[in-house]
Design an enzyme around this catalytic site. Structure first.
Site, PDB file in Angstrom:
ATOM      1  N   ASP A 206       0.832  -1.195   0.000  1.00  0.00           N
ATOM      2  CA  ASP A 206       0.000   0.000   0.000  1.00  0.00           C
ATOM      3  C   ASP A 206       0.873   1.254   0.000  1.00  0.00           C
ATOM      4  O   ASP A 206       1.860   1.338   0.738  1.00  0.00           O
ATOM      5  CB  ASP A 206      -0.906  -0.013   1.233  1.00  0.00           C
ATOM      6  CG  ASP A 206      -1.891   1.130   1.253  1.00  0.00           C
ATOM      7  OD1 ASP A 206      -2.673   1.255   0.293  1.00  0.00           O
ATOM      8  OD2 ASP A 206      -1.878   1.901   2.228  1.00  0.00           O
ATOM      9  N   GLU A 267       1.682  -0.650  -5.182  1.00  0.00           N
ATOM     10  CA  GLU A 267       0.726   0.405  -5.502  1.00  0.00           C
ATOM     11  C   GLU A 267       1.525   1.699  -5.542  1.00  0.00           C
ATOM     12  O   GLU A 267       1.826   2.284  -4.507  1.00  0.00           O
ATOM     13  CB  GLU A 267      -0.382   0.506  -4.460  1.00  0.00           C
ATOM     14  CG  GLU A 267      -1.399   1.591  -4.805  1.00  0.00           C
ATOM     15  CD  GLU A 267      -2.116   2.178  -3.605  1.00  0.00           C
ATOM     16  OE1 GLU A 267      -3.240   2.679  -3.781  1.00  0.00           O
ATOM     17  OE2 GLU A 267      -1.556   2.175  -2.493  1.00  0.00           O
TER      18      GLU A 267
END
Length: 549
Positions: A206, A267
């Site tokens: 993330d 990401e």
């Protein structure tokens, strides 16, 4: 033999919305375990699970209070172990979401930091700084939170007086970690080992581009703020900094010490494909989502430009592309493609305006067939195989997305792509919860989804679910005969504008984005098409794979 992750199809499980096993209206590990046969039949290679760790759930689990324990909403560690084993028995690898940029404010470390004095070892794990102005009442910088409002919150000292400020690029309940601190680095390497020892096959990282910050903490001033969907992140004080790359070299050494090719996917919302490639050298991460293609409009020139740029840049570092059309943070592509203006930026601007759902679903089917013919791997966001649209009329009373907390955040609420899946039946909860459960799903499902349940579509050979199953089966069969990692993409000449046509080995792929049907070449048969092909005419907004007769 090619590494599995170079051409894998990975299914994203947004666990709270996938399947509810205990009847409380929230998806959980028990529900996921019960649906593993469905996922295996779909034809995917691996699952990516959004965070399931212990959390106050301020940001749907991306505020982690304990990285080694499951949140009771989803189950416990025994449930996790059973899922890992059963997924592997079904031929499915398992990738977890790791959240290294920030913790929850309820994490033991941050609670220790709040209880400690300025300059303490506990506070050095985060970013605490004195405020500006004579009384320190102004934030240390002008940095904005991604969710709106300032990226700084002031603490209160033990004597009740205002104290230092702490950094949070997201919600105030998500304080950013200080990645120059050796304790932080050691802790996350230990967390990786904890889950790798239990048998997981990798991690989605993330905010992979956000870990390190400029130690001078300069103001942004007139520069682009650099939100998650902004492209201008180069030379930014808190995004896409060179220092972050060294962290992933340490992580790669951890993953490589395990058998079975454990992998990372980043990401990374960065300026362009050349910036993504920096994360994907052989000593760093394995893959990264291609957000450039996800952001593209339904336009042949834009798509081809993005495909070419990605392939060229990633080839230089030996990394495969990873194509994605939707996820839990963006408006579903079946809705984006159903409007006149089809880019992600326009989808955000036009949120809630009329949508041609039939057009959007048709284009979505063509798009998934297109990306699965490209070199590299792909991701499927849960529900896209059912043709689910964005739910844009959720009443504010049910919103749970924290990014609408501040008036200066103009993005749409993300809950619309997170509505629980419809599995069966004619009315909510559509089989999402066990029969007899009284708790409603945590977000309401549209009544019209009775036409889109998995059970209904399984009985229809022309449904979107049937198309996905056939597509992924044929893709797997042909990986070694023209769609494999080693097969280069060769663009084919096209007389018609707005048609994408290319060859990979024995397979020809056509995607018709023009305003009229186009003729397919003679001497070939249709291997699979996203819409019925009449004779040799490929309809508008359709894609087809061809092989020689």
């Amino acid at each position: 033999m090619s590494s599995w992750w170079r051409e894998a199809v990975i299914y994203q499980v947004y666990i709270r919305s996938f399947a509810d096993g205990n009847g409380d209206g929230v998806g959980d590990v028990a529900g996921l375990r019960s649906r593993l046969p469905y996922l295996a039949a779909l034809g995917v290679d691996a699952l990516w699970l959004n965070p399931w760790y212990a959390s106050p759930q301020v940001d749907a689990g991306y505020d982690v209070s304990d990285y080694r324990r499951l949140d009771p909403l989803f189950g416990d560690l025994d449930d996790a172990k059973a899922l890992i084993q059963e997924a592997h028995e079904h031929g499915l690898r398992l990738i977890l979401d790791i959240v290294p940029n920030h913790t929850s404010d309820q994490h033991a470390w941050f609670q220790q930091a709040l209880a400690s004095a300025p300059g303490s070892e506990a506070r050095a794990r985060y970013h605490f700084r004195p405020g500006r102005g004579a009384d320190g009442s102004e934030p240390p910088t002008d940095w904005p939170s991604i969710f709106g409002g300032p990226a700084w919150t002031r603490t209160v000292n033990a004597d009740g007086k205002p104290g230092d400020w702490y950094l949070h690029l997201f919600a105030p309940e998500q304080p950013d970690l200080n990645w120059t601190n050796p304790q932080v680095r050691r802790e996350f390497e230990d967390i990786l080992r904890f889950w790798l020892d239990l048998g997981v096959d990798g991690f989605r990282i993330d905010v992979a581009h956000g870990l390190t910050k400029d130690p001078a903490f300069p103001d942004l001033a007139s520069r682009e703020a650099g939100g998650m969907l902004d492209a201008a992140t180069e030379d930014h004080p808190y995004f896409d900094r060179d220092e972050t790359l060294a962290i992933y070299e340490d992580w790669r050494r951890v993953a490589d010490s395990y058998e079975g090719e454990r992998v990372f996917v980043a990401e990374a919302w960065v300026a362009d494909a050349s910036r993504v490639a920096r994360y994907l050298t052989p000593t760093r991460l394995h893959t990264a989502f291609n957000f450039g293609l996800l952001s593209c409009p339904w336009d042949a020139t834009a798509l081809r430009t993005e495909i070419d740029a990605t392939l060229d840049v990633l080839a230089a570092v030996g990394a495969p592309p990873t194509w994605v059309l939707s996820n839990h943070d963006v408006i579903r592509h079946a809705t984006r493609y159903g409007r006149a203006h089809t880019s992600l930026a326009n989808a955000r601007r036009l949120y809630g305006t009329p949508v041609d759902h039939a057009l959007g679903e048709r284009r979505a089917r063509a798009a998934v067939q297109l990306i699965n013919a490209l070199p590299g791997g792909t991701y499927v966001y849960q529900g896209e195989e059912l043709g689910l649209p964005e739910v844009e009329d959720l009443p504010p009373s049910v919103w749970q997305d924290p990014n609408r907390r501040y008036k200066d955040h103009d993005g749409p609420v993300r809950d619309g792509c997170r509505v629980p899946l419809p599995w069966s039946g004619d009315a909510p909860p559509f089989g999402f919860s066990p029969e007899g459960a009284t708790a409603p799903p945590w977000l309401p499902q549209p009544a019209e989804w009775k036409e889109r349940t998995a059970a209904t579509q399984e009985q229809d050979a022309d449904s979107t679910l049937s198309h996905y199953r056939t597509l992924l089966r044929i893709r797997r069969e042909w990986l070694g005969r023209g769609l494999g990692d080693g097969a280069a993409l060769e663009w084919l000449p096209q007389a018609a504008e707005d048609v994408l046509a290319f060859r990979r080995g024995e397979v020809l792929c056509y995607a018709n984005l023009s305003a009229a049907a186009v003729q397919l070449p003679a001497g070939y048969r249709v291997l699979i098409a996203s819409e019925p092909v009449a004779g040799a005419a490929l309809p508008v907004d359709a894609a087809a794979w061809l092989v020689a007769e």
